[in-house]
Design an enzyme around this catalytic site. Sequence first.
Site, short mmCIF file in Angstrom:
data_model
loop_
_atom_site.label_atom_id
_atom_site.label_comp_id
_atom_site.label_asym_id
_atom_site.label_seq_id
_atom_site.Cartn_x
_atom_site.Cartn_y
_atom_site.Cartn_z
N ASP A 156 0.86 -1.18 0.00
CA ASP A 156 0.00 0.00 0.00
C ASP A 156 0.90 1.23 0.00
OD1 ASP A 156 -1.76 -2.12 0.63
OD2 ASP A 156 -3.09 -0.78 1.74
N LYS A 219 -6.99 3.40 -3.72
CA LYS A 219 -7.41 3.44 -2.31
C LYS A 219 -7.63 4.89 -1.90
CE LYS A 219 -5.54 2.11 2.25
NZ LYS A 219 -4.42 1.40 2.93
N LYS A 255 -10.36 0.34 -2.76
CA LYS A 255 -10.33 0.16 -1.32
C LYS A 255 -10.64 1.47 -0.61
CE LYS A 255 -7.34 -1.10 2.58
NZ LYS A 255 -6.00 -1.60 3.01
#
Length: 319
Positions: A156, A219, A255
Amino acid sequence: MPTTASSAAHALTDVTASDASLRRFLHGLAGVDTVGLEARAASLGTRSIKTTAKAYAIDLAISMVDLTTLEGADTPGKVRALGAKAVHPDPTDRTAPTTAAVCVYPDMVATAKEAVAGSGVLVASVATAFPAGRAALDVKLADVRDAVAAGADEIDMVIDRGAFLSGRYLKVYEEIVAVKEASGAARLKVIFETGELSTYDNIRRASWLGMLAGADFIKTSTGKVAVNATPANTLLMLEAVRDFRAQTGVQVGVKPAGGIRTTKDAVKFLVLVNETAGADWLDNHWFRFGASSLLNDLLMQRQKLATGRYSGPDYVTVD
């Protein structure tokens, strides 16, 4: 089947050939109708579901959670406990699904891998000087390589918001490309920190920029700022991945992270996914929740459906 994100570069090569062409493309995207976007997100959030569908939605949401600890006080013991909860979210009911992943800092990846070994739960690691992203590129890449070497299944990363907001889109693009390469076989989630991007138009541009650079997931947030995932910004990102697949054949995950705390919230987001991107995204390979506190409420609601009794917060462990 959709093609992989690594082939996206071939679909729109000319777009990323120069800073000018990338700017032209991103600023040529349709402007976001703020009123329409927020009204649609609010409307979809009013949908109700029946008991059997709710049971399915709860289990689906549990399977989509990235159970996360990203604190300076993290210890190996805390990470092992988190891993145990990811594998068996409800120790009293082994029919409860596992979560999708545990997410930790790079120095805790090896511990997390041991904790979830053989379970199918993935290990994700934040990297690139998370959460601010204020570091030189070589430092960021070393952060990524350390996490991958320790066994991370997913990375991430955070984008350089300063570069993005000052219009240096090619710099952001090239950094994502470099991180993608350093990630190797690990899937890459690109975090925009939507609360710092100021406008919906910027969120749309960041979504396309991340996907063009090879993101496997886009995300919303780090969970470390005041404004994180919202139905509206998630809807906008779902529209982007839907349109990107239509244009390139490449499917990219989404996400939302931060601020999603209740089962009711989770169901709203699942409705957004189904009604916007479609059923192809209703799977933890393509949609995740970055919301550790959400898991506890999902487990309590699951117990209520099974027994007819509300167990209360002492039914679940405190993370």
